[in-house]
Design a protein around this motif. Structure first.
Motif, PDB file in Angstrom:
ATOM      1  N   LYS A  35       0.840  -1.199   0.000  1.00  0.00           N
ATOM      2  CA  LYS A  35       0.000   0.000   0.000  1.00  0.00           C
ATOM      3  C   LYS A  35       0.874   1.247   0.000  1.00  0.00           C
ATOM      4  N   TRP A  36       0.388   2.276  -0.692  1.00  0.00           N
ATOM      5  CA  TRP A  36       1.058   3.571  -0.751  1.00  0.00           C
ATOM      6  C   TRP A  36       0.132   4.629  -0.168  1.00  0.00           C
ATOM      7  N   PHE A  37       0.707   5.565   0.597  1.00  0.00           N
ATOM      8  CA  PHE A  37      -0.068   6.643   1.196  1.00  0.00           C
ATOM      9  C   PHE A  37       0.525   7.969   0.711  1.00  0.00           C
ATOM     10  N   TYR A  38      -0.274   8.754  -0.003  1.00  0.00           N
ATOM     11  CA  TYR A  38       0.205   9.987  -0.608  1.00  0.00           C
ATOM     12  C   TYR A  38      -0.549  11.205  -0.088  1.00  0.00           C
ATOM     13  N   ILE A  39       0.129  12.346  -0.150  1.00  0.00           N
ATOM     14  CA  ILE A  39      -0.525  13.633   0.025  1.00  0.00           C
ATOM     15  C   ILE A  39      -0.404  14.378  -1.300  1.00  0.00           C
ATOM     16  N   ASN A  40      -1.531  14.874  -1.789  1.00  0.00           N
ATOM     17  CA  ASN A  40      -1.589  15.616  -3.045  1.00  0.00           C
ATOM     18  C   ASN A  40      -1.825  17.091  -2.745  1.00  0.00           C
ATOM     19  N   THR A  41      -0.805  17.902  -2.993  1.00  0.00           N
ATOM     20  CA  THR A  41      -0.863  19.329  -2.677  1.00  0.00           C
ATOM     21  C   THR A  41      -1.053  20.138  -3.955  1.00  0.00           C
ATOM     22  N   PRO A  42      -2.107  20.961  -4.039  1.00  0.00           N
ATOM     23  CA  PRO A  42      -2.313  21.765  -5.251  1.00  0.00           C
ATOM     24  C   PRO A  42      -1.224  22.826  -5.411  1.00  0.00           C
ATOM     25  N   LEU A  43      -0.946  23.169  -6.670  1.00  0.00           N
ATOM     26  CA  LEU A  43       0.031  24.198  -7.001  1.00  0.00           C
ATOM     27  C   LEU A  43      -0.703  25.415  -7.561  1.00  0.00           C
ATOM     28  N   ASP A  44      -0.242  26.614  -7.179  1.00  0.00           N
ATOM     29  CA  ASP A  44      -0.894  27.825  -7.682  1.00  0.00           C
ATOM     30  C   ASP A  44      -0.405  28.145  -9.094  1.00  0.00           C
ATOM     31  N   SER A  45      -0.755  29.316  -9.602  1.00  0.00           N
ATOM     32  CA  SER A  45      -0.467  29.671 -10.996  1.00  0.00           C
ATOM     33  C   SER A  45       1.019  29.767 -11.298  1.00  0.00           C
ATOM     34  N   VAL A  46       1.849  29.945 -10.246  1.00  0.00           N
ATOM     35  CA  VAL A  46       3.303  29.984 -10.454  1.00  0.00           C
ATOM     36  C   VAL A  46       3.961  28.762  -9.810  1.00  0.00           C
ATOM     37  N   ASN A  47       3.139  27.723  -9.560  1.00  0.00           N
ATOM     38  CA  ASN A  47       3.594  26.413  -9.081  1.00  0.00           C
ATOM     39  C   ASN A  47       4.173  26.419  -7.675  1.00  0.00           C
ATOM     40  N   ASN A  48       3.640  27.282  -6.821  1.00  0.00           N
ATOM     41  CA  ASN A  48       3.958  27.222  -5.401  1.00  0.00           C
ATOM     42  C   ASN A  48       2.944  26.317  -4.705  1.00  0.00           C
ATOM     43  N   PRO A  49       3.382  25.368  -3.852  1.00  0.00           N
ATOM     44  CA  PRO A  49       2.443  24.483  -3.148  1.00  0.00           C
ATOM     45  C   PRO A  49       1.488  25.266  -2.250  1.00  0.00           C
ATOM     46  N   GLN A  50       0.236  24.796  -2.197  1.00  0.00           N
ATOM     47  CA  GLN A  50      -0.800  25.402  -1.362  1.00  0.00           C
ATOM     48  C   GLN A  50      -1.306  24.343  -0.377  1.00  0.00           C
ATOM     49  N   PRO A  51      -0.622  24.204   0.774  1.00  0.00           N
ATOM     50  CA  PRO A  51      -0.941  23.125   1.718  1.00  0.00           C
ATOM     51  C   PRO A  51      -2.380  23.135   2.214  1.00  0.00           C
ATOM     52  N   VAL A  52      -3.020  24.305   2.249  1.00  0.00           N
ATOM     53  CA  VAL A  52      -4.384  24.384   2.763  1.00  0.00           C
ATOM     54  C   VAL A  52      -5.330  23.497   1.962  1.00  0.00           C
ATOM     55  N   GLY A  53      -5.088  23.364   0.669  1.00  0.00           N
ATOM     56  CA  GLY A  53      -5.973  22.575  -0.173  1.00  0.00           C
ATOM     57  C   GLY A  53      -5.548  21.134  -0.364  1.00  0.00           C
ATOM     58  N   ALA A  54      -4.593  20.649   0.414  1.00  0.00           N
ATOM     59  CA  ALA A  54      -4.060  19.293   0.215  1.00  0.00           C
ATOM     60  C   ALA A  54      -5.096  18.219   0.543  1.00  0.00           C
ATOM     61  N   THR A  55      -5.080  17.131  -0.230  1.00  0.00           N
ATOM     62  CA  THR A  55      -5.908  15.961   0.037  1.00  0.00           C
ATOM     63  C   THR A  55      -5.002  14.728   0.042  1.00  0.00           C
ATOM     64  N   PHE A  56      -5.593  13.591   0.407  1.00  0.00           N
ATOM     65  CA  PHE A  56      -4.805  12.373   0.550  1.00  0.00           C
ATOM     66  C   PHE A  56      -5.260  11.304  -0.450  1.00  0.00           C
ATOM     67  N   GLN A  57      -4.374  10.354  -0.672  1.00  0.00           N
ATOM     68  CA  GLN A  57      -4.636   9.274  -1.627  1.00  0.00           C
ATOM     69  C   GLN A  57      -4.035   7.986  -1.096  1.00  0.00           C
ATOM     70  N   VAL A  58      -4.770   6.888  -1.249  1.00  0.00           N
ATOM     71  CA  VAL A  58      -4.287   5.565  -0.858  1.00  0.00           C
ATOM     72  C   VAL A  58      -4.373   4.647  -2.070  1.00  0.00           C
ATOM     73  N   ASP A  59      -3.266   3.996  -2.421  1.00  0.00           N
ATOM     74  CA  ASP A  59      -3.220   3.012  -3.491  1.00  0.00           C
ATOM     75  C   ASP A  59      -2.913   1.648  -2.891  1.00  0.00           C
ATOM     76  N   SER A  60      -3.494   0.604  -3.470  1.00  0.00           N
ATOM     77  CA  SER A  60      -3.318  -0.742  -2.930  1.00  0.00           C
ATOM     78  C   SER A  60      -3.068  -1.734  -4.056  1.00  0.00           C
ATOM     79  N   PHE A  61      -1.954  -2.460  -3.978  1.00  0.00           N
ATOM     80  CA  PHE A  61      -1.611  -3.511  -4.946  1.00  0.00           C
ATOM     81  C   PHE A  61      -2.474  -4.715  -4.598  1.00  0.00           C
ATOM     82  N   ALA A  62      -3.547  -4.939  -5.388  1.00  0.00           N
ATOM     83  CA  ALA A  62      -4.552  -5.927  -5.019  1.00  0.00           C
ATOM     84  C   ALA A  62      -4.216  -7.337  -5.476  1.00  0.00           C
ATOM     85  N   THR A  63      -3.830  -7.491  -6.755  1.00  0.00           N
ATOM     86  CA  THR A  63      -3.609  -8.835  -7.282  1.00  0.00           C
ATOM     87  C   THR A  63      -2.878  -8.758  -8.612  1.00  0.00           C
ATOM     88  N   VAL A  64      -2.514  -9.928  -9.140  1.00  0.00           N
ATOM     89  CA  VAL A  64      -1.944 -10.036 -10.488  1.00  0.00           C
ATOM     90  C   VAL A  64      -2.879 -10.925 -11.302  1.00  0.00           C
TER      91      VAL A  64
END
Length: 355
Positions: A35-64
């Motif tokens: 499993k992978w645990f990520y934080i996705n942080t939006p970038l503004d118009s000049v590509n500076n991170p905006q932590p206030v709008g960050a969300t999370f993501q979980v990925d899971s290797f289920a099967t082959v």
């Protein structure tokens, strides 16, 4: 013009999924359960991170399993979470295939785009379905390769628009990337989607939208960082009164990725939590546990002050015997506690990190 704008936004959004594809087998986890645990942080118009709008993501290797003619590693994903521990179902599925030094991903767009916006484009969208060789680990550094290229002509009212959709890849120099789980020497790839407008006659394609994406991949872990920059699009220079921004995102590991492997199909007779091994450990250890019925399982790690330092398992699991990895590379030496909660069963054990 509104229809053209909607189409461009949809295609950019959907094609951005290519940049999240994977690589050759030694860079991907060996066993399902990872499993992978990520934080996705939006970038503004000049590509500076905006932590206030960050969300999370979980990925899971289920099967082959076999998928569309190739042996595929199936990865489930859920994004847009307000907390890494949010208990929601997985909403997306990605398929990856590894052949020698190449990493392939399966792309399918039909059904995701409302073709009633522009009748007649269903066949064109369907033409993109298939496996794509996105990450080429034997490619010479800084040399560009073509992932796909498609030409089409779209008619909107009285406007005829010759368009070209193309994606390219490039392997860049390896780079050491700091993460929450320590520093990793990562393979670095730049994938670029370009939408070009054909000028007649003769047709000369001029880029109108260019979307680069930089991905960092560590051995046995997979993607540890991804940068999709904000792109400002202005089509007024070619006679279309359209200007818009495609928001960018910085994707990073927010806690160490972990492997959770069901070791047997037999059903245990009771709940149990084993002592971690090795103990003391430096910096990695494994934890075995058993659950006799399908149930929601939580395993968290705490320091001596009772502060949570890691969330190892947080999902519903089938009955079975499991093993989960824990890496304390970024933690100080000391006594830690790991706690298993499943239904009414609760058990805590102590372990020692000794550096």
């Amino acid at each position: 013009m509104k229809n053209l704008y909607s189409l461009l936004i949809l295609i950019i959004f959907l094609f951005s999924s290519i940049t999240y594809s994977q690589n050759a087998s030694t860079y991907f986890p060996a066993n399902p359960g990872y499993k992978w645990f990520y934080i996705n942080t939006p970038l503004d118009s000049v590509n500076n991170p905006q932590p206030v709008g960050a969300t999370f993501q979980v990925d899971s290797f289920a099967t082959v399993e076999n998928y569309k003619g190739l042996l595929a590693s199936l990865v489930l994903s859920k994004a847009g979470l307000i907390s890494i521990n949010q208990n929601t179902p997985y909403t997306d599925t990605n398929y990856y295939n590894f052949q020698t030094t190449n990493g392939w991903t399966y792309l399918s767009l039909l059904g995701l785009i409302d073709t009633t916006i522009l009748p007649g484009i269903g066949g064109f969208i369907k033409s993109f379905d298939g496996w794509y060789n996105v990450y080429r680990f034997a490619q010479a550094v800084n040399s560009t390769y073509t992932i796909f290229s498609r030409d089409t002509t779209i008619t909107i009212d009285t406007l005829t628009l010759p368009l070209r959709f193309a994606a390219t890849g490039k392997r860049l120099n390896d780079q050491t990337i700091p993460t929450v789980n320590g520093n990793y020497l990562a393979k670095k790839f730049l994938t670029t989607l370009t939408i070009s407008y054909g000028i007649l006659p003769p047709i000369i394609y001029l880029p109108i939208i260019t979307e680069p994406d930089t991905t960092y991949i560590a051995s046995d872990i997979w993607i540890i960082k991804d940068i999709l920059p904000t792109v400002n699009v202005d089509l007024t220079s070619i006679g279309f009164p359209i200007a818009f921004t495609i928001p960018g995102t910085l994707k990073e590991l927010t806690q160490g990725a972990v492997g959770i492997v069901n070791q047997t199909t037999s059903i245990p007779g009771s709940f149990s939590l084993s002592q971690n091994y090795p103990n003391p450990f430096n910096p990695a250890t494994i934890i075995n546990y058993e659950i006799p019925i399908a149930n929601y399982v939580s395993i968290k790690v705490y320091n001596e002050l009772g502060k949570e330092v890691a969330d190892l398992v947080n999902e519903k699991q089938n009955a079975g015997s499991y093993v989960v990895d824990f890496n304390g590379e970024n933690l100080a030496s000391g006594i830690y506690f790991y706690k298993l909660v499943s239904g009414d069963f609760v058990e805590t054990k102590r372990m020692i990190l000794l550096k």
